[in-house]
Design a protein around this motif. Structure first.
Motif, PDB file in Angstrom:
ATOM      1  N   ASP A   1       0.826  -1.207   0.000  1.00  0.00           N
ATOM      2  CA  ASP A   1       0.000   0.000   0.000  1.00  0.00           C
ATOM      3  C   ASP A   1       0.865   1.264   0.000  1.00  0.00           C
ATOM      4  O   ASP A   1       0.508   2.284  -0.612  1.00  0.00           O
ATOM      5  CB  ASP A   1      -0.926   0.002   1.223  1.00  0.00           C
ATOM      6  N   TYR A   2       2.006   1.193   0.682  1.00  0.00           N
ATOM      7  CA  TYR A   2       2.862   2.380   0.751  1.00  0.00           C
ATOM      8  C   TYR A   2       3.522   2.669  -0.598  1.00  0.00           C
ATOM      9  O   TYR A   2       3.785   3.839  -0.928  1.00  0.00           O
ATOM     10  CB  TYR A   2       3.936   2.201   1.826  1.00  0.00           C
ATOM     11  N   ILE A   3       3.788   1.628  -1.382  1.00  0.00           N
ATOM     12  CA  ILE A   3       4.428   1.826  -2.686  1.00  0.00           C
ATOM     13  C   ILE A   3       3.524   2.643  -3.612  1.00  0.00           C
ATOM     14  O   ILE A   3       3.997   3.255  -4.584  1.00  0.00           O
ATOM     15  CB  ILE A   3       4.783   0.460  -3.315  1.00  0.00           C
ATOM     16  N   LEU A   4       2.205   2.663  -3.291  1.00  0.00           N
ATOM     17  CA  LEU A   4       1.299   3.494  -4.082  1.00  0.00           C
ATOM     18  C   LEU A   4       1.737   4.960  -4.077  1.00  0.00           C
ATOM     19  O   LEU A   4       1.569   5.683  -5.078  1.00  0.00           O
ATOM     20  CB  LEU A   4      -0.128   3.389  -3.533  1.00  0.00           C
TER      21      LEU A   4
ATOM     22  N   PHE B   1      -2.882   6.751   1.955  1.00  0.00           N
ATOM     23  CA  PHE B   1      -3.633   6.883   3.200  1.00  0.00           C
ATOM     24  C   PHE B   1      -5.035   6.297   3.051  1.00  0.00           C
ATOM     25  O   PHE B   1      -5.549   5.652   3.973  1.00  0.00           O
ATOM     26  CB  PHE B   1      -3.712   8.357   3.604  1.00  0.00           C
ATOM     27  N   LEU B   2      -5.660   6.546   1.910  1.00  0.00           N
ATOM     28  CA  LEU B   2      -6.997   6.001   1.692  1.00  0.00           C
ATOM     29  C   LEU B   2      -6.976   4.465   1.678  1.00  0.00           C
ATOM     30  O   LEU B   2      -7.916   3.819   2.159  1.00  0.00           O
ATOM     31  CB  LEU B   2      -7.578   6.540   0.383  1.00  0.00           C
ATOM     32  N   GLN B   3      -5.924   3.877   1.140  1.00  0.00           N
ATOM     33  CA  GLN B   3      -5.784   2.417   1.189  1.00  0.00           C
ATOM     34  C   GLN B   3      -5.652   1.935   2.633  1.00  0.00           C
ATOM     35  O   GLN B   3      -6.253   0.939   3.024  1.00  0.00           O
ATOM     36  CB  GLN B   3      -4.559   1.979   0.380  1.00  0.00           C
ATOM     37  N   TYR B   4      -4.859   2.683   3.420  1.00  0.00           N
ATOM     38  CA  TYR B   4      -4.693   2.322   4.832  1.00  0.00           C
ATOM     39  C   TYR B   4      -5.997   2.485   5.611  1.00  0.00           C
ATOM     40  O   TYR B   4      -6.270   1.748   6.562  1.00  0.00           O
ATOM     41  CB  TYR B   4      -3.597   3.177   5.470  1.00  0.00           C
ATOM     42  N   THR B   5      -6.815   3.443   5.177  1.00  0.00           N
ATOM     43  CA  THR B   5      -8.115   3.632   5.844  1.00  0.00           C
ATOM     44  C   THR B   5      -8.964   2.371   5.732  1.00  0.00           C
ATOM     45  O   THR B   5      -9.601   1.942   6.702  1.00  0.00           O
ATOM     46  CB  THR B   5      -8.860   4.824   5.211  1.00  0.00           C
ATOM     47  N   ARG B   6      -8.973   1.778   4.543  1.00  0.00           N
ATOM     48  CA  ARG B   6      -9.719   0.527   4.356  1.00  0.00           C
ATOM     49  C   ARG B   6      -9.058  -0.615   5.121  1.00  0.00           C
ATOM     50  O   ARG B   6      -9.740  -1.497   5.641  1.00  0.00           O
ATOM     51  CB  ARG B   6      -9.793   0.181   2.874  1.00  0.00           C
ATOM     52  N   SER B   7      -7.747  -0.605   5.182  1.00  0.00           N
ATOM     53  CA  SER B   7      -7.017  -1.698   5.836  1.00  0.00           C
ATOM     54  C   SER B   7      -7.046  -1.591   7.354  1.00  0.00           C
ATOM     55  O   SER B   7      -6.673  -2.537   8.044  1.00  0.00           O
ATOM     56  CB  SER B   7      -5.550  -1.712   5.367  1.00  0.00           C
ATOM     57  N   PHE B   8      -7.463  -0.444   7.900  1.00  0.00           N
ATOM     58  CA  PHE B   8      -7.416  -0.233   9.343  1.00  0.00           C
ATOM     59  C   PHE B   8      -8.648  -0.784  10.055  1.00  0.00           C
ATOM     60  O   PHE B   8      -8.548  -1.412  11.103  1.00  0.00           O
ATOM     61  CB  PHE B   8      -7.277   1.274   9.626  1.00  0.00           C
ATOM     62  N   SER B   9      -9.826  -0.558   9.470  1.00  0.00           N
ATOM     63  CA  SER B   9     -11.070  -0.966  10.144  1.00  0.00           C
ATOM     64  C   SER B   9     -11.297  -2.471  10.064  1.00  0.00           C
ATOM     65  O   SER B   9     -11.800  -3.088  11.010  1.00  0.00           O
ATOM     66  CB  SER B   9     -12.263  -0.227   9.535  1.00  0.00           C
ATOM     67  N   ARG B  10     -10.931  -3.076   8.932  1.00  0.00           N
ATOM     68  CA  ARG B  10     -11.184  -4.506   8.754  1.00  0.00           C
ATOM     69  C   ARG B  10     -10.472  -5.368   9.816  1.00  0.00           C
ATOM     70  O   ARG B  10     -11.109  -6.245  10.411  1.00  0.00           O
ATOM     71  CB  ARG B  10     -10.787  -4.936   7.342  1.00  0.00           C
ATOM     72  N   PRO B  11      -9.172  -5.165  10.104  1.00  0.00           N
ATOM     73  CA  PRO B  11      -8.527  -5.990  11.142  1.00  0.00           C
ATOM     74  C   PRO B  11      -9.130  -5.805  12.525  1.00  0.00           C
ATOM     75  O   PRO B  11      -9.189  -6.750  13.315  1.00  0.00           O
ATOM     76  CB  PRO B  11      -7.068  -5.507  11.111  1.00  0.00           C
ATOM     77  N   ILE B  12      -9.594  -4.577  12.825  1.00  0.00           N
ATOM     78  CA  ILE B  12     -10.202  -4.344  14.143  1.00  0.00           C
ATOM     79  C   ILE B  12     -11.486  -5.155  14.280  1.00  0.00           C
ATOM     80  O   ILE B  12     -11.752  -5.783  15.315  1.00  0.00           O
ATOM     81  CB  ILE B  12     -10.470  -2.835  14.350  1.00  0.00           C
TER      82      ILE B  12
END
Length: 656
Positions: free
Chosen positions: A50-53, A304-315
């Protein structure tokens, strides 16, 4: 059983249970280290990809500016961008491979661990005394091997790896979000908190609705099971219409409860999905403002928008996996509780052996030797250590050379109960001062109403239960029963119970269950003796007919005949017949009477019977009532007394 708000079972001592599980899993610590690194690589690859984006999109923006300035682009201008795309593909591929390694190894670890737990659990069940099974339902014990083991499998192969992966992902994603934009990270946390509050409210209502649904399912299933098993009664009393009405009422309740439960369950995910879209839009708007104001570049907001999606799902996954882990730990506690149960105690040192007259060439003539085999090769004898005090009337045999510290006593089947009192629970005696003497070859009949103590006497004889010190004594061939090894004692006893139990396998295997070393000739002889040979040969595959479902393809009488044949092939000196012919019609009973007589010939026999016609030829009939012997004697003597037995036999009163 304690439960949390979502209805999942909670362990009482999670730390101790986890410690036990770690001991089982510890054998695979090397593989667990690989799994640990595989999870790190998998989660790290997702974060890195995601960061490579960020540089990739920024590179595209740069290409656009170059094109705007020059009016054209050369192939060399795309090399940095293509390298980033290639790097992203490699990173994601490596992460996918790490996920496969993690899943494959955890499946292996969980399967082998559960194999050991199941083995230990079943081995422990085989050592538990009958008292334990009397106090626990079959369904409760079966649930250990199905539901509880399944929850453990899910925990080890899915919940724990996913929980660890989710923790790594959340920590990594949060760190990268803070690096990219602390302000947008705060926006994500606030919107997520509001989403979790809404999800919590819906979740509580859903949990209540699902509890109501499970209760309604239990009521419907119980009613259906009751009605199906009692169909004859329903039809005989024309209760079909009323049964349908009652079922419809229960079914309506289930329908309403199921609708409520599934409504909440089905709206939760759409609501959470839409809230996540709202969150994404809010972050995108705030991010766009930051980009326009020059505080962020376009690549940063894309990552950041990719991380936003990746943040809620693991929680969300973490909360689900924690519930699954708690439920699995509660199941593990129940499994370990059974494994920790105290097995059947057996301090008996007297063993059952064969004393063979066969004399090796190097041995002096006339000296007996032991043959360690259940197959009959000589005379059955008790191998009694010198330390065991034996009744003087015991029938001793010549000494043998194998062990000078032991003596041989002939196995005859002489059973003596002396002042025996017994209680299953303290302060509630079910036997009071029982005295009886069954001499070798005698047939002793136990008669009495339900709860009078008949089966308890046989339970004590087989040492399914032991009498307490000071509550009397039981001797077998002059040997105190408590000094005889339980396994060897039970080898000398044959039992035919009222409730027959046949195992999945051929008819031959079920008869052979009484003596695993029995020859084909012995199996056939036992079947003929029990009068089972005739119906067996009329089956399509004869003795090779496979029995399933506890003999569901046979009649109750045929199952009883096989149980009698199984006892016959064991060739024991003592027989216990607990309503052995209760399920056999009068005609069949007459056919096997001679065979039963041959089976009982020369053996000590204890017969429990409600059908008094089966005990007329007993040497002694003992009439029990509330744990006391109220009458004893043979058939003629008891009729002459015109007491309780006379009333039972003539129909003056009936057995309950």
């Amino acid at each position: 059983m304690p439960r949390n708000v979502k209805g999942m079972a909670k362990p009482k001592n999670a730390r101790q249970t986890i410690g036990r599980l770690i001991k089982y899993i510890g054998k695979y610590r090397g593989l667990l280290v690989i799994v640990f690194f595989a999870v790190l690589v998998s989660a790290g690859a997702q974060i890195a990809g995601d960061y490579i984006l960020k540089p990739a999109i920024n590179n595209l923006v740069g290409l656009a500016e170059i094109f705007k300035a020059k009016g054209s682009l050369s192939p060399s201008d795309f090399i940095p961008f293509l390298r980033l795309i290639l790097l992203m593909v490699v990173v994601y591929a490596f992460g996918a491979f790490a996920s496969w390694v993690n899943a494959r190894l955890m499946l292996h670890i969980s399967s082998r661990t559960l194999y050991r737990i199941r083995t230990d659990l079943f081995s422990e069940l085989e050592t538990l005394p009958l008292r334990y099974f009397d106090g626990h339902t079959h369904g409760e014990l079966m649930s250990l091997f199905t539901n509880d083991i399944d929850t453990l499998r899910d925990m080890m192969s899915q919940s724990i790896p996913q929980l660890f992966s989710s923790i790594v992902s959340v920590v990594g994603v949060f760190t990268m979000m803070m690096v990219l934009s602390p302000l947008l990270t705060l926006v994500v946390i606030v919107t997520m908190f509001l989403s979790m509050m809404i999800a919590g409210m819906i979740g509580k209502k859903s949990a209540m609705a699902f509890r109501d649904q499970q209760k309604a399912i239990g009521q419907v299933n119980g009613y259906v099971e009751e009605l199906v098993s009692g169909q004859k009664v329903v039809k005989v009393f024309n209760h079909e219409g009323k049964s349908v009405e009652e079922f419809n009422a229960l079914n309506d309740g289930l329908c309403e409860a199921g609708t409520r439960a599934n409504t909440f369950a089905n709206i939760l995910m759409p609501i959470m999905g839409n809230l996540s879209h709202v969150q994404y839009a809010i972050v995108a708007i705030f991010g766009s403002v930051r980009v326009i104001s020059g505080h962020l570049d376009l690549g940063s907001i894309a990552s950041f928008l990719q991380y936003t999606r990746s943040f809620s799902r693991p929680i969300t996954m973490m909360s689900q996996q924690i519930n699954g882990i708690l439920n699995a730990l509660a199941g593990a506690e129940r499994i370990f509780a059974v494994i920790d149960e105290k097995g059947e105690e057996d301090s008996g040192s007297v063993k059952l052996v064969n004393a063979s007259e066969t004399v090796p060439s190097a041995s002096p003539a006339g000296v007996r030797h032991l043959v360690q085999s259940f197959a009959y090769t000589g005379e059955w004898a008790w191998r009694v250590p010198k330390s065991v005090e034996v009744h003087p009337a015991a029938d001793s045999m010549p000494s043998y050379a194998d062990d000078p510290d032991c003596s041989l006593l002939k196995l005859r089947g002489d059973v003596v109960f002396k002042d025996v009192s017994f209680s299953y629970v303290p302060e509630k005696e079910v036997l009071h001062g029982i005295n009886l003497h069954a001499q070798p070859g005698e047939k002793i009949a136990l008669v009495g109403s339900t709860g009078s103590g008949k089966t308890t006497i046989t339970n004590l004889l087989t040492r399914f239960y032991d009498i307490e010190d000071g509550k009397g004594s039981i001797t077998y061939d002059g040997i105190p029963l408590k000094d005889i090894s339980k396994d060897d004692l039970r080898k000398s006893l044959g039992m035919v119970l009222q409730d027959t139990h046949l195992f999945t396998g051929t008819i031959r295997d079920n008869i052979k269950y009484g003596n695993l070393e029995a020859s084909e000739a012995q199996i056939l002889a036992a079947a003929k003796l029990a009068n089972a040979d005739s119906f067996i040969r009329h089956l399509e595959k004869g003795y090779d007919t496979v029995i399933t479902g506890d003999g569901g393809n046979l009649s109750q009488g045929q199952r009883q005949l096989l149980a009698i044949a199984r006892a016959a092939v064991a060739d024991p000196p003592v027989l216990i017949l607990d309503e052995a012919t209760s399920s056999i019609d009068t005609r069949t009973e007459a056919l096997i009477e001679k065979g039963m007589d041959r089976l009982m010939e020369g053996r000590t026999v204890f017969v429990i019977a409600h059908r008094l016609s089966t005990v007329r030829n007993a040497n002694e009939i003992i009439v029990l009532e509330k744990g006391n012997i109220i009458e004893r004697g043979n058939h003629a003597e008891l009729l002459e007394k015109k007491g309780r037995y006379y009333q039972l036999y003539t129909g003056g009163i009936e057995l309950d």
